[in-house]
Every structure is written in structure tokens, then in C-alpha cells.
Design an enzyme around this catalytic site. Structure first.
Site, PDB file in Angstrom:
ATOM      1  N   HIS A   1      -3.049  -8.001  15.837  1.00 35.70           N
ATOM      2  CA  HIS A   1      -3.188  -6.897  15.218  1.00 35.70           C
ATOM      3  C   HIS A   1      -4.161  -7.235  14.329  1.00 35.70           C
ATOM      4  CE1 HIS A   1      -2.400  -3.475  12.751  1.00 35.70           C
ATOM      5  NE2 HIS A   1      -1.244  -3.719  11.968  1.00 35.70           N
TER       6      HIS A   1
ATOM      7  N   HIS B   1       7.034  -9.072  11.311  1.00 34.40           N
ATOM      8  CA  HIS B   1       7.636  -8.921  10.033  1.00 34.40           C
ATOM      9  C   HIS B   1       9.049  -9.184  10.487  1.00 34.40           C
ATOM     10  CE1 HIS B   1       4.174  -7.674   7.895  1.00 34.40           C
ATOM     11  NE2 HIS B   1       3.740  -6.616   8.553  1.00 34.40           N
TER      12      HIS B   1
ATOM     13  N   HIS C   1       0.778   0.303  14.828  1.00 32.11           N
ATOM     14  CA  HIS C   1       0.601   1.539  14.459  1.00 32.11           C
ATOM     15  C   HIS C   1      -0.926   1.748  14.203  1.00 32.11           C
ATOM     16  CE1 HIS C   1       0.322   0.232  10.097  1.00 32.11           C
ATOM     17  NE2 HIS C   1       0.489  -0.848  10.833  1.00 32.11           N
TER      18      HIS C   1
ATOM     19  N   TYR D   1      10.951   0.846   7.659  1.00 29.68           N
ATOM     20  CA  TYR D   1      10.020   0.346   8.492  1.00 29.68           C
ATOM     21  C   TYR D   1       9.414   1.401   9.131  1.00 29.68           C
ATOM     22  CZ  TYR D   1       6.266  -2.569   9.847  1.00 29.68           C
ATOM     23  OH  TYR D   1       4.952  -3.218  10.110  1.00 29.68           O
TER      24      TYR D   1
ATOM     25  N   ASP E   1      -2.626  -8.257   6.770  1.00 33.86           N
ATOM     26  CA  ASP E   1      -1.305  -9.143   6.708  1.00 33.86           C
ATOM     27  C   ASP E   1      -1.164 -10.053   7.946  1.00 33.86           C
ATOM     28  OD1 ASP E   1      -1.043  -6.554   7.814  1.00 33.86           O
ATOM     29  OD2 ASP E   1       1.138  -6.452   7.416  1.00 33.86           O
TER      30      ASP E   1
ATOM     31  N   GLU F   1      -4.610  -5.873  11.197  1.00 33.29           N
ATOM     32  CA  GLU F   1      -4.558  -5.442   9.770  1.00 33.29           C
ATOM     33  C   GLU F   1      -4.543  -6.674   9.195  1.00 33.29           C
ATOM     34  OE1 GLU F   1      -1.412  -2.666   9.065  1.00 33.29           O
ATOM     35  OE2 GLU F   1      -2.071  -2.341   6.994  1.00 33.29           O
TER      36      GLU F   1
ATOM     37  N   ASP G   1       3.700  -5.512  14.680  1.00 34.78           N
ATOM     38  CA  ASP G   1       4.625  -4.911  13.744  1.00 34.78           C
ATOM     39  C   ASP G   1       5.549  -4.332  14.249  1.00 34.78           C
ATOM     40  OD1 ASP G   1       2.995  -5.399  11.457  1.00 34.78           O
ATOM     41  OD2 ASP G   1       1.820  -3.393  11.570  1.00 34.78           O
TER      42      ASP G   1
ATOM     43  N   HIS H   1       0.626  -1.335   0.047  1.00 35.08           N
ATOM     44  CA  HIS H   1       0.036   0.034   0.281  1.00 35.08           C
ATOM     45  C   HIS H   1       0.889   1.186  -0.033  1.00 35.08           C
ATOM     46  CE1 HIS H   1       0.460  -0.398   4.340  1.00 35.08           C
ATOM     47  NE2 HIS H   1      -0.339  -0.974   4.475  1.00 35.08           N
TER      48      HIS H   1
HETATM   49 FE1  FEO Z   1       0.090  -3.180  10.544  1.00 31.96          FE
HETATM   50 FE2  FEO Z   1       2.045  -5.727   9.422  1.00 31.96          FE
HETATM   51  O1  FEO Z   1       0.392  -4.671   9.638  1.00 31.96           O
END
Ligand code: FEO
Length: 402
Positions: free
Chosen positions: A82, A228, A148, A195, A86, A84, A167, A28
């Protein structure tokens, strides 16, 4: 089910069961130029617990890794740190297969997950700082709002001293070496900085707060396991990444100048190079980033440890170049701090780009220094000398203020 994927043991009871995405580049708007991993973790206690899931297309990879060590139906709980996609994109099919007794999330996480899936989800909300046991495993969850997303949460697994930090402390790096110590330090430093600069920069006050308050929880963190990139599993690596995050929250000005520009007939490029030359003769670091070959997320990264931003754009139809506008819009959202800057560019008749650039710099919060430089069509020697002087003046200012 693809059985070529294995779970990787990272502690006495915990296995990495995530996925490696070698193909992703556009995250994104963020250029994940080295790919990424989606880290999910399986705790094999009396009541097995899955921490987070992975992005939807990687569901089978995660399930294969889980299946390599346990029948997925034996997993009793899921903790979602989280929302999100992913990390939660395959939450529904995972629930469908596992049929866990409970799925835990923060209060905001429950709200976010329901707003994503728009169907009945039986979620158990965890309170900030709540300590609880699942079988023989003991956990404490702490909300890390705006790190975040509003839902973001850490989960501490006391038995093995692991902080699952979603994250936070992560990076986009597709690596088959899941421990930080196995990876190249220079690569990890750049990707961690990228990041932070692109994801966390608007939320530095929240980062500071969590770094300051984390010791109050009394966790004995032996492993820091983000969602990640590599896992930090030594005291020196944990200190290394935490110290970097602490440093980056401060956004201290350094003796480094970032110049980005786009150009129509090479005139603005010539001006950029003359400014860079001026910075260089003052023995100050300069990074020149032509937008024909520079991505917005790399510009944001370079800015994190710099002191000045100089932007060039020709005037086109009374406006700045769309490519330049893209970066300015992006930086306005990231809100970098403690920078000085100035504008330059070539024009044919109106020359509006300079005023627009200056206004945009001010809107970002960058303090204008010295005077802007614009030139009709092609820069002559006087113009290039002025550009060089601008570079020198900015470099001297950074020296004086550091
Ligand atoms: Fe905020 Fe890796 O997603």
C-alpha cells in the site's frame, strides 16, 4: 540506533517489526482516539523479505526492531502492499539502508509511489494473482483496488499461511498486545467498526468482491496480518473479523436512531432530547450526539449499525451551523445506505436551516420520513410534543421495516 525495540515473532518465519503511535489523534480527519500501530513484517527465509514499512517519523523504531534480529542489509526484497504514507513514508530511507535486490508493488502501487516521491525508483510490478518465489519463500499477490486506494494489494505468504492484508481487516488501536486474542473484544469491535465506517464505507462493493473471491485463490490462511492494529492468528478470530466485514458491507437497517445537532441557545438541544425521548419510549435504541462533544468519525461509526439519522441545526445567517455542515460533507463522501431521516431546528427569523438539512439528507441518499420540525426561538410544549411524536414515529417505522 535505539535498541529498546524488539521484533515480535508471529509465526515460524515471520516477525512483526512495526511501530506503535500512542500520540496520533487526527488521522486526516479521522479521530484515532486510541492511537494506532503501523505494522510492518519481516520474513526470515533464505532471502529475507520486508512487507511494508511505517510512517516516516517511526523509521528508527522499525529499523531498531529489524536490527534486533537481523542486519538490515541482509534483507533481499521489499513488498509494498500500500502506497499511503503511513506504510510507505519511510520507503526511501529503508531502500537506502537495505539496498534490496528488488522492491515489489502492484502496477498502481508503482505509479502511486513514483507520484509521491518524484524520483527514480526501481520498482518491480506484480501482476494480479501472480505466484512467485523469493528464495525458499512462496508468495501470491492479489490486487485489492479501492480497498481503499487504487494501489492496494494483498500478499499471501504460503509457507506460514499468512495473508498480509494492508489496511483491510485493520483498526486504529495502539496496543502492545499484537495478537487479537490478547485484546478486549468490545474495544476491537468498536475500533474495527470505526475503521470500516470511516475508511471503507464508500467501497463496500469492492469489499464484497474480495470477500467473495478470496476463497478462489485457495489460500490456507492461518494468520491475517493487517497494517494497523492486532493480528488475527486463530481461525475463530479470522472468521470473527471477516464475518463483521461481511455484515457491514450490507449496511442493514437496524432499530437504532442516531441524532446529531448543534445548538445556539439550547433550543435545538431541547428538541433533540424530546425526539430521543420519543424513540426511547418505543424501546428503540437512540444515540444522541451533540456536536460540541461528538467527532464526525464517531457519528459515522454509530450510523453503520443504525436505521435512522435525525439532524438538528439552528439557522445562522440563513445557513446551517458550520459544525453541522462539516458532518454532512463528510457523510456525503461516505454514502451510508438504508437510512431514513429527518431534520429539526430552532430559528429566529428566516428558518432556512430545515430546507438545507433536508436537501443535504437527500443528497446523502437518506430517505426523508415524516415531517421536519422547526420552531421560532424557544420550543413550547406543543413543539416538544411534536418532536416526541417524530421520535416515536421513526422508531415505529424501523420496527415495521425490520
Ligand atoms: Fe491507507 Fe493505513 O493507509
Amino acid at each position: 540506533m535505539n535498541n529498546t525495540f524488539d521484533a515480535i515473532k508471529i509465526s515460524d518465519k515471520v516477525y512483526w517489526v512495526g511501530a506503535i503511535d500512542n500520540e496520533i489523534r487526527d488521522f486526516h480527519g479521522y479521530n484515532a482516539s486510541r492511537g494506532t500501530t503501523y505494522n510492518a513484517y519481516l520474513i526470515l527465509g533464505e532471502k529475507p523479505v520486508l512487507i511494508d514499512t511505517v510512517k516516516a517519523p517511526f523509521f528508527s523504531e522499525m529499523m531498531a526492531r529489524i536490527t534486533s534480529i537481523i542486519d538490515p542489509k541482509k534483507i533481499s526484497y521489499i513488498i509494498s502492499n500500500h502506497a499511503e504514507m503511513d506504510h510507505s513514508g519511510c520507503l526511501l530511507p529503508t531502500i537506502e539502508i537495505i539496498k534490496p535486490e528488488k522492491v515489489f508493488a502492484s502496477k498502481m502501487g508503482a505509479l502511486a509511489l513514483k507520484a509521491h516521491f518524484h524520483q527514480q525508483l526501481d520498482l518491480t510490478e506484480i501482476n494480479h494473482g501472480e505466484k512467485f518465489s523469493l528464495g525458499d519463500a512462496t508468495f501470491t499477490c492479489i490486487e485489492t483496488r479501492m480497498l481503499h486506494w487504487p494501489d492496494s494489494m494483498f500478499t499471501y505468504f504460503a509457507n506460514d499461511g499468512i495473508l498480509f492484508s494492508q489496511d483491510v481487516f485493520g483498526m486504529h488501536l495502539a496496543t502492545y498486545k499484537i495478537l487479537a486474542q490478547q485484546n478486549e473484544r468490545v474495544v476491537m469491535r468498536y475500533e474495527a467498526m470505526k475503521y470500516f465506517a470511516n475508511i471503507l464505507l464508500p467501497y463496500t462493493s469492492f469489499v464484497t468482491k474480495i470477500l467473495d473471491t478470496l476463497p478462489n485463490f485457495g489460500f490456507d490462511i492461518k494468520i491475517l496480518a493487517p497494517d494497523h492494529g492486532p493480528i488475527w492468528n486463530t481461525a475463530s478470530d479470522i472468521n470473527w473479523i471477516m464475518d463483521l466485514w461481511h455484515k457491514w458491507t450490507q449496511q442493514k437497517s437496524t432499530e437504532k436512531v442516531v441524532i446529531f445537532y448543534d445548538t445556539m441557545w439550547n433550543s435545538t438541544a431541547k428538541m433533540a432530547n424530546a425526539i430521543a425521548d420519543g424513540v426511547m419510549v418505543e424501546n428503540t435504541l437512540v444515540k444522541v450526539m451533540p456536536l460540541s462533544v461528538s467527532h464526525r468519525s464517531d457519528i459515522a461509526t454509530e450510523l453503520l449499525e443504525s436505521g435512522a439519522l435525525v439532524i438538528g441545526s439552528p439557522t445562522i445567517n440563513q445557513q446551517i451551523f458550520p459544525t453541522v455542515a462539516d458532518i454532512l460533507c463528510y457523510l456525503k463522501g461516505l454514502k451510508p445506505k438504508n437510512l431514513i431521516g429527518q431534520a429539526f431546528g430552532s430559528y429566529g427569523w428566516g428558518g432556512e436551516s430545515i430546507n438545507i438539512l433536508q436537501e443535504e439528507l437527500k443528497n446523502i441518499g437518506i430517505k426523508l420520513f415524516d415531517i421536519p420540525i422547526k420552531t421560532l426561538y424557544v420550543p413550547n410544549d406543543n413543539c416538544l410534543a411534536a418532536c416526541r411524536t417524530l421520535g416515536q414515529n421513526i422508531a415505529k417505522e424501523l420496527k415495521n421495516s425490520s
